[in-house]
Design a protein around this motif. Structure first.
Motif, mmCIF file in Angstrom:
data_model
loop_
_atom_site.group_PDB
_atom_site.id
_atom_site.type_symbol
_atom_site.label_atom_id
_atom_site.label_comp_id
_atom_site.label_asym_id
_atom_site.label_seq_id
_atom_site.Cartn_x
_atom_site.Cartn_y
_atom_site.Cartn_z
ATOM 1 N N GLY A 1 0.810 -1.210 0.000
ATOM 2 C CA GLY A 1 0.000 0.000 0.000
ATOM 3 C C GLY A 1 0.838 1.253 0.000
ATOM 4 O O GLY A 1 0.576 2.212 -0.737
ATOM 5 N N PHE A 2 1.888 1.269 0.822
ATOM 6 C CA PHE A 2 2.744 2.445 0.868
ATOM 7 C C PHE A 2 3.600 2.567 -0.386
ATOM 8 O O PHE A 2 3.986 3.666 -0.779
ATOM 9 C CB PHE A 2 3.612 2.421 2.127
ATOM 10 C CG PHE A 2 2.863 2.824 3.364
ATOM 11 C CD1 PHE A 2 2.599 4.154 3.617
ATOM 12 C CD2 PHE A 2 2.399 1.863 4.253
ATOM 13 C CE1 PHE A 2 1.887 4.534 4.751
ATOM 14 C CE2 PHE A 2 1.694 2.236 5.390
ATOM 15 C CZ PHE A 2 1.432 3.574 5.641
ATOM 16 N N LEU A 3 3.915 1.437 -1.027
ATOM 17 C CA LEU A 3 4.604 1.507 -2.314
ATOM 18 C C LEU A 3 3.732 2.218 -3.340
ATOM 19 O O LEU A 3 4.195 3.078 -4.094
ATOM 20 C CB LEU A 3 4.951 0.105 -2.812
ATOM 21 C CG LEU A 3 5.372 0.000 -4.291
ATOM 22 C CD1 LEU A 3 6.642 0.807 -4.547
ATOM 23 C CD2 LEU A 3 5.556 -1.448 -4.694
ATOM 24 N N VAL A 4 2.452 1.881 -3.377
ATOM 25 C CA VAL A 4 1.534 2.521 -4.312
ATOM 26 C C VAL A 4 1.454 4.020 -4.037
ATOM 27 O O VAL A 4 1.509 4.847 -4.955
ATOM 28 C CB VAL A 4 0.141 1.873 -4.220
ATOM 29 C CG1 VAL A 4 -0.903 2.703 -4.968
ATOM 30 C CG2 VAL A 4 0.183 0.451 -4.779
ATOM 31 N N VAL A 5 1.318 4.381 -2.764
ATOM 32 C CA VAL A 5 1.249 5.798 -2.407
ATOM 33 C C VAL A 5 2.538 6.512 -2.827
ATOM 34 O O VAL A 5 2.502 7.622 -3.386
ATOM 35 C CB VAL A 5 1.003 5.965 -0.895
ATOM 36 C CG1 VAL A 5 1.113 7.429 -0.502
ATOM 37 C CG2 VAL A 5 -0.369 5.421 -0.521
ATOM 38 N N GLY A 6 3.675 5.887 -2.567
ATOM 39 C CA GLY A 6 4.943 6.493 -2.952
ATOM 40 C C GLY A 6 5.088 6.634 -4.451
ATOM 41 O O GLY A 6 5.570 7.661 -4.948
ATOM 42 N N GLY A 7 4.670 5.603 -5.199
ATOM 43 C CA GLY A 7 4.731 5.677 -6.644
ATOM 44 C C GLY A 7 3.827 6.768 -7.198
ATOM 45 O O GLY A 7 4.201 7.492 -8.131
ATOM 46 N N VAL B 1 7.681 11.591 4.879
ATOM 47 C CA VAL B 1 6.253 11.710 4.577
ATOM 48 C C VAL B 1 5.755 10.533 3.747
ATOM 49 O O VAL B 1 4.684 9.979 4.023
ATOM 50 C CB VAL B 1 5.982 13.034 3.840
ATOM 51 C CG1 VAL B 1 4.527 13.108 3.384
ATOM 52 C CG2 VAL B 1 6.309 14.217 4.751
ATOM 53 N N LEU B 2 6.523 10.115 2.739
ATOM 54 C CA LEU B 2 6.053 9.054 1.847
ATOM 55 C C LEU B 2 5.986 7.696 2.529
ATOM 56 O O LEU B 2 5.139 6.865 2.198
ATOM 57 C CB LEU B 2 6.946 8.971 0.609
ATOM 58 C CG LEU B 2 6.894 10.155 -0.352
ATOM 59 C CD1 LEU B 2 7.746 9.878 -1.579
ATOM 60 C CD2 LEU B 2 5.462 10.458 -0.775
ATOM 61 N N SER B 3 6.918 7.421 3.446
ATOM 62 C CA SER B 3 6.900 6.160 4.208
ATOM 63 C C SER B 3 6.905 4.932 3.297
ATOM 64 O O SER B 3 6.110 4.004 3.463
ATOM 65 C CB SER B 3 5.679 6.108 5.137
ATOM 66 O OG SER B 3 5.642 7.216 5.997
ATOM 67 N N ILE B 4 7.820 4.908 2.327
ATOM 68 C CA ILE B 4 7.882 3.804 1.369
ATOM 69 C C ILE B 4 8.702 2.657 1.945
ATOM 70 O O ILE B 4 9.702 2.884 2.626
ATOM 71 C CB ILE B 4 8.512 4.267 0.049
ATOM 72 C CG1 ILE B 4 7.794 5.514 -0.465
ATOM 73 C CG2 ILE B 4 8.453 3.176 -1.017
ATOM 74 C CD1 ILE B 4 8.485 6.168 -1.630
ATOM 75 N N VAL C 1 13.401 6.689 9.528
ATOM 76 C CA VAL C 1 12.472 7.684 10.075
ATOM 77 C C VAL C 1 11.379 7.937 9.047
ATOM 78 O O VAL C 1 11.636 8.524 8.001
ATOM 79 C CB VAL C 1 13.181 9.026 10.393
ATOM 80 C CG1 VAL C 1 12.187 9.988 11.056
ATOM 81 C CG2 VAL C 1 14.392 8.819 11.271
ATOM 82 N N ASP C 2 10.176 7.492 9.316
ATOM 83 C CA ASP C 2 9.029 7.873 8.506
ATOM 84 C C ASP C 2 7.795 7.865 9.393
ATOM 85 O O ASP C 2 7.855 7.493 10.570
ATOM 86 C CB ASP C 2 8.871 6.983 7.273
ATOM 87 C CG ASP C 2 8.575 5.530 7.598
ATOM 88 O OD1 ASP C 2 7.891 5.267 8.601
ATOM 89 O OD2 ASP C 2 9.011 4.636 6.841
ATOM 90 N N LEU C 3 6.672 8.305 8.835
ATOM 91 C CA LEU C 3 5.488 8.519 9.663
ATOM 92 C C LEU C 3 4.985 7.233 10.298
ATOM 93 O O LEU C 3 4.603 7.213 11.471
ATOM 94 C CB LEU C 3 4.376 9.163 8.818
ATOM 95 C CG LEU C 3 4.668 10.583 8.320
ATOM 96 C CD1 LEU C 3 3.484 11.104 7.511
ATOM 97 C CD2 LEU C 3 4.987 11.518 9.480
#
Length: 330
Positions: free
Chosen positions: A216-222, A257-260, A290-292
């Motif tokens: 899910g976070f990969l998709v958001v980062g992409g 912010v991206l948290s990938i 360090v990410d959210l």
């Protein structure tokens, strides 16, 4: 040494439920976007006639397709270690002296891969079983940053630039060891609330959770990287990239912010071509540490007093070490 730890005897009956709740957003995003991508091949592609939309979809799909095999393989190894490697292994393998245990635990991250979301509860379990907190924290930082899957993914994401993978490995390991040593020297027991947790239910559940969460976070980062490539004017990126320190800080904060997932972030970094290699190195070093989502996990696991000290320390050292490493190796 100032390092002390008081372990609460209270069990955490809903630790797995907390992890599942934290994964729900990433899980739904991953599933929904994957379905849209599959359907889009047949229904949406004819409507993507705008050059901007075509560029966006090309960048987004390229990032996800390149990163997904490494993400799956990394999650597979992480789930196997979580399910099958007993925590007692660490108390036998690490040196008794905390100052020596810190670098050994840091190097162990190179051979025992784990994703960021798994590293926090694993570190908590190690501390509750008698491992020095400084050594457990060094492993927490190094495991998702320097393991073989991440190194290979970085090599593939930066073809013809093998020194980027070398610089990432060196900088991440140095940061993990430095943070461990600083915590060993100045850390106090009352800052760190380590709680015992239930063992993970098993390999299949660990892999399902980590794949959906990280995917899910990969998709958001992409999506974010593709949007930056299309929406943000090139002149703005050039202006940021022209200032060395500003570009480094911008990408370091973007990583937070991206948290990938660390198995996939190299492909996002490689797409940020307007920025210098050192700035992109900072993105790669800061992100797994360090990410959210990590901050939220650390607050929930170790307490707020720990997080308000550990997060700024890690972020500052990650940025500074990335700059030094980038100047020397890149």
């Amino acid at each position: 040494m100032a390092e002390r730890l008081e372990v609460s005897p209270a069990e955490v009956p809903h630790a797995d439920d907390e992890r599942t709740g934290q994964a729900s957003f990433g899980s739904w995003v991953f599933v929904v976007v994957l379905c849209l991508l599959l359907l889009g091949q047949f229904f949406y592609a004819p409507y993507l006639t705008s050059p901007a939309l075509q560029t966006w979809s090309t960048v987004f799909v390229a990032i996800c397709v390149q990163a997904l095999p490494f993400l799956v393989f990394g999650v597979l190894l992480s789930a196997a270690i979580t399910a099958f490697v007993p925590a007692s292994f660490w108390t036998r393998a690490l040196p008794r002296r905390p100052a020596l245990a810190v670098p050994v635990a840091g190097v162990a991250g190179a051979v025992l891969p784990g994703c960021e979301c798994a590293s926090v509860p694993v570190a908590s379990g190690l501390i509750s079983r008698g491992v020095s907190p400084s050594a457990a924290l060094a492993f927490l930082l190094s495991s998702p940053a320097i393991n073989p899957v991440v190194v290979v993914a970085t090599v593939v994401a930066f073809p013809g630039q093998p020194m980027m993978a070398v610089a990432r490995f060196v900088a991440s390991l140095v940061v993990a060891v430095l943070v461990g040593w600083v915590w060993l020297r100045f850390g106090k027991g009352e800052w760190l609330r380590a709680r015992r947790r239930h063992e993970h239910a098993g390999f299949a559940e660990a892999m399902r959770h980590d794949l959906l969460h990280a995917g899910g976070f990969l998709v958001v980062g992409g999506m974010a990287a593709a949007t930056m490539n299309v929406v943000v004017p090139r002149a703005w990126l050039d202006a940021l990239a022209d200032d060395f320190w500003v570009s480094v800080l911008v990408l370091a904060l973007l990583a937070v912010v991206l948290s990938i997932c660390s198995e996939a972030d190299a492909f996002v970094a490689a797409s940020l071509t307007a920025f210098s290699p050192t700035a992109r190195l900072a993105f790669l070093v800061v992100g797994p540490m360090v990410d959210l989502k990590l901050i939220a996990l650390q607050v929930g696991t170790f307490g707020r007093r720990f997080a308000v000290r550990f997060v700024p320390l890690t972020f500052s050292l990650a940025v500074l070490v990335s700059v030094v490493t980038g100047v020397v190796l890149l």
